[in-house]
Write a protein that holds these residues in place. Structure first.
Motif, PDB file in Angstrom:
ATOM      1  N   MET A   6      76.581  20.262  17.509  1.00  0.00           N
ATOM      2  CA  MET A   6      76.844  21.598  17.801  1.00  0.00           C
ATOM      3  C   MET A   6      75.632  21.381  19.140  1.00  0.00           C
ATOM      4  SD  MET A   6      78.723  25.057  17.170  1.00  0.00           S
ATOM      5  CE  MET A   6      79.603  23.808  16.464  1.00  0.00           C
ATOM      6  N   GLY A   7      76.297  21.723  20.185  1.00  0.00           N
ATOM      7  CA  GLY A   7      75.908  20.942  21.150  1.00  0.00           C
ATOM      8  C   GLY A   7      74.584  21.626  22.220  1.00  0.00           C
ATOM      9  N   GLY A   8      74.543  23.387  21.730  1.00  0.00           N
ATOM     10  CA  GLY A   8      73.064  23.901  22.352  1.00  0.00           C
ATOM     11  C   GLY A   8      73.872  23.763  24.201  1.00  0.00           C
ATOM     12  N   LEU A   9      74.873  24.080  24.319  1.00  0.00           N
ATOM     13  CA  LEU A   9      74.897  24.229  26.283  1.00  0.00           C
ATOM     14  C   LEU A   9      74.143  25.471  26.623  1.00  0.00           C
ATOM     15  CD1 LEU A   9      78.852  23.489  26.357  1.00  0.00           C
ATOM     16  CD2 LEU A   9      76.903  21.911  26.491  1.00  0.00           C
ATOM     17  N   LEU A  10      73.851  26.492  25.775  1.00  0.00           N
ATOM     18  CA  LEU A  10      73.615  28.105  26.945  1.00  0.00           C
ATOM     19  C   LEU A  10      72.553  28.540  25.820  1.00  0.00           C
ATOM     20  CD1 LEU A  10      73.396  29.745  29.372  1.00  0.00           C
ATOM     21  CD2 LEU A  10      75.203  31.106  28.014  1.00  0.00           C
ATOM     22  N   GLU A  11      71.156  28.476  26.435  1.00  0.00           N
ATOM     23  CA  GLU A  11      69.979  28.586  25.536  1.00  0.00           C
ATOM     24  C   GLU A  11      70.331  30.229  25.885  1.00  0.00           C
ATOM     25  OE1 GLU A  11      65.608  28.131  23.367  1.00  0.00           O
ATOM     26  OE2 GLU A  11      66.554  26.728  24.892  1.00  0.00           O
ATOM     27  N   GLU A  12      69.357  30.438  27.660  1.00  0.00           N
ATOM     28  CA  GLU A  12      69.669  31.648  28.296  1.00  0.00           C
ATOM     29  C   GLU A  12      69.908  31.233  29.406  1.00  0.00           C
ATOM     30  OE1 GLU A  12      65.847  33.329  27.157  1.00  0.00           O
ATOM     31  OE2 GLU A  12      65.212  31.339  27.640  1.00  0.00           O
ATOM     32  N   TRP A  13      70.665  32.210  29.360  1.00  0.00           N
ATOM     33  CA  TRP A  13      70.107  32.481  31.145  1.00  0.00           C
ATOM     34  C   TRP A  13      68.786  32.232  31.853  1.00  0.00           C
ATOM     35  CZ3 TRP A  13      74.363  31.063  34.025  1.00  0.00           C
ATOM     36  CH2 TRP A  13      75.915  31.107  32.956  1.00  0.00           C
ATOM     37  N   GLY A  14      69.033  31.481  32.924  1.00  0.00           N
ATOM     38  CA  GLY A  14      66.942  32.241  33.398  1.00  0.00           C
ATOM     39  C   GLY A  14      67.426  32.261  34.818  1.00  0.00           C
ATOM     40  N   ASP A  15      66.602  32.529  35.622  1.00  0.00           N
ATOM     41  CA  ASP A  15      66.050  32.500  37.166  1.00  0.00           C
ATOM     42  C   ASP A  15      67.183  32.064  38.043  1.00  0.00           C
ATOM     43  OD1 ASP A  15      64.863  34.983  36.077  1.00  0.00           O
ATOM     44  OD2 ASP A  15      62.956  34.226  36.539  1.00  0.00           O
ATOM     45  N   GLY A  16      66.937  30.691  37.871  1.00  0.00           N
ATOM     46  CA  GLY A  16      67.525  29.816  38.833  1.00  0.00           C
ATOM     47  C   GLY A  16      69.144  29.435  38.218  1.00  0.00           C
ATOM     48  N   PRO A  17      69.466  28.412  39.127  1.00  0.00           N
ATOM     49  CA  PRO A  17      70.681  28.303  38.671  1.00  0.00           C
ATOM     50  C   PRO A  17      70.815  27.075  38.048  1.00  0.00           C
ATOM     51  CG  PRO A  17      69.964  26.543  40.940  1.00  0.00           C
ATOM     52  CD  PRO A  17      69.207  27.646  40.375  1.00  0.00           C
ATOM     53  N   ILE A  18      71.962  27.000  36.723  1.00  0.00           N
ATOM     54  CA  ILE A  18      72.351  26.626  35.710  1.00  0.00           C
ATOM     55  C   ILE A  18      72.917  25.109  35.434  1.00  0.00           C
ATOM     56  CG2 ILE A  18      73.803  26.981  33.329  1.00  0.00           C
ATOM     57  CD1 ILE A  18      71.603  28.728  33.640  1.00  0.00           C
ATOM     58  N   ASP A  19      74.181  25.563  37.229  1.00  0.00           N
ATOM     59  CA  ASP A  19      75.070  23.914  37.266  1.00  0.00           C
ATOM     60  C   ASP A  19      75.154  23.738  38.497  1.00  0.00           C
ATOM     61  OD1 ASP A  19      76.263  21.582  37.221  1.00  0.00           O
ATOM     62  OD2 ASP A  19      77.653  22.670  35.739  1.00  0.00           O
ATOM     63  N   PRO A  20      73.940  24.213  39.357  1.00  0.00           N
ATOM     64  CA  PRO A  20      74.184  23.815  41.060  1.00  0.00           C
ATOM     65  C   PRO A  20      75.777  22.980  41.044  1.00  0.00           C
ATOM     66  CG  PRO A  20      72.238  23.075  40.647  1.00  0.00           C
ATOM     67  CD  PRO A  20      72.545  24.048  39.304  1.00  0.00           C
ATOM     68  N   ALA A  21      75.733  21.588  40.675  1.00  0.00           N
ATOM     69  CA  ALA A  21      77.088  20.842  41.342  1.00  0.00           C
ATOM     70  C   ALA A  21      78.163  21.330  41.303  1.00  0.00           C
ATOM     71  CB  ALA A  21      76.532  19.496  40.861  1.00  0.00           C
ATOM     72  N   ASN A  22      78.183  22.420  40.294  1.00  0.00           N
ATOM     73  CA  ASN A  22      79.452  22.951  40.223  1.00  0.00           C
ATOM     74  C   ASN A  22      79.727  23.741  40.270  1.00  0.00           C
ATOM     75  OD1 ASN A  22      81.484  20.350  38.481  1.00  0.00           O
ATOM     76  ND2 ASN A  22      79.909  20.788  36.661  1.00  0.00           N
ATOM     77  N   GLY A  23      78.836  24.886  41.423  1.00  0.00           N
ATOM     78  CA  GLY A  23      78.562  25.822  41.952  1.00  0.00           C
ATOM     79  C   GLY A  23      78.426  27.042  41.089  1.00  0.00           C
ATOM     80  N   ILE A  24      77.513  26.867  39.690  1.00  0.00           N
ATOM     81  CA  ILE A  24      77.393  27.512  38.858  1.00  0.00           C
ATOM     82  C   ILE A  24      75.378  28.094  39.099  1.00  0.00           C
ATOM     83  CG2 ILE A  24      76.970  28.435  36.193  1.00  0.00           C
ATOM     84  CD1 ILE A  24      79.870  26.476  35.458  1.00  0.00           C
ATOM     85  N   PHE A  25      75.780  29.581  39.497  1.00  0.00           N
ATOM     86  CA  PHE A  25      74.411  29.837  39.543  1.00  0.00           C
ATOM     87  C   PHE A  25      73.967  31.405  38.748  1.00  0.00           C
ATOM     88  CE2 PHE A  25      75.530  27.576  43.877  1.00  0.00           C
ATOM     89  CZ  PHE A  25      74.234  27.282  43.814  1.00  0.00           C
ATOM     90  N   LYS A  26      75.012  32.495  38.334  1.00  0.00           N
ATOM     91  CA  LYS A  26      74.972  32.944  37.663  1.00  0.00           C
ATOM     92  C   LYS A  26      76.014  33.276  36.575  1.00  0.00           C
ATOM     93  CE  LYS A  26      77.379  36.241  40.937  1.00  0.00           C
ATOM     94  NZ  LYS A  26      77.646  34.889  41.785  1.00  0.00           N
TER      95      LYS A  26
END
Length: 243
Positions: A1-21
């Motif tokens: 298992m990769g553990g890609l998303l533990e939780e959504w934080g207040d900051g950008p998750i993956d800004p390089a790919n345009g993922i902020f929310k």
């Protein structure tokens, strides 16, 4: 298992790919679905976003521990279908429990309650962390990553989704001293029974068919009363009625 998303934080998750929310994930997932022809709805991330991949990952590890690696793989397939195809929030404990009950509906030796208890325990969390440690040791930075080793412990790492031929050629290069002999293709009825829901693209790849020939192939090799044909997001899928 990769553990890609533990939780959504207040900051950008993956800004390089345009993922902020969470909602920013939707077009990326839908693009993958269109490219792969494995249906992905993805609007769940706008309507009721998945908050974490960890609960489902811990259940995977619990099944691996209490049942078998094969069962764990089959269960996580069901989880993927529930999320990507049927738009269910797989971070919701009620949905996860429902999926477990569905998966073990005919099972008498494995208890859903035991799996849930282990997945939520300190031991369950430790089992997941062991996977994270292995990923770190192997230098895995993205998914999918396939690590192949031969009997001499010589190996290679394939990063990203690739054509089947890439994996075949890699296996041949790793085993130059012996011939790589593919297993016979599975009988269609056995294939559908071991994977109770198959999408057209999977059948096309497995049996080297064109999309338009799949319905006739199904009718030729299966009794029509043993499966149903459904369509979602423009793609056919077939379900066994024997499971």
């Amino acid at each position: 298992m990769g553990g890609l998303l533990e939780e959504w934080g207040d900051g950008p998750i993956d800004p390089a790919n345009g993922i902020f929310k969470p909602a920013d994930v939707t077009p990326h997932w839908q693009e993958v679905g269109q490219y792969s022809r494995m249906p992905i709805d993805a609007t769940i991330m706008e309507l009721d976003p998945v908050q974490s991949s960890y609960p489902a990952s811990r259940i995977y590890k619990a099944i691996q521990h209490l049942d078998s690696p094969t069962a764990a793989i089959k269960f996580i397939r069901l989880v993927r279908e529930s999320l990507f195809v049927f738009n269910q929030n797989i971070s919701d404990e009620h949905i996860l429990k429902s999926l477990l009950q569905q998966f073990y509906k005919n099972e008498t030796t494995v208890r859903v309650e035991d799996i849930l208890a282990l997945s939520n325990s300190d031991k369950g969390k430790k089992l997941l962390l062991e996977d994270f440690d292995l990923i770190h040791k192997l230098g895995v930075r993205g998914f999918p990553t396939i690590v192949l080793l031969n009997n001499d412990n010589r190996g290679t790492k394939i990063v990203g989704a690739r054509e089947l031929s890439v994996y075949v050629d890699t296996l041949k290069n790793l085993n130059k001293s012996s011939e790589i002999v593919p297993k016979p293709l599975p009988d269609l009825s056995l294939y559908l029974n071991s994977h109770p829901r198959l999408f057209s693209k999977e059948i096309e790849v497995m049996y080297n068919l064109q999309k338009e020939n799949v319905p006739e192939f199904m009718q030729q090799y299966l009794n029509h009363s043993n499966y149903t044909t459904q369509n979602i997001l423009g793609e056919n899928y077939y379900e066994s009625v024997l499971n």
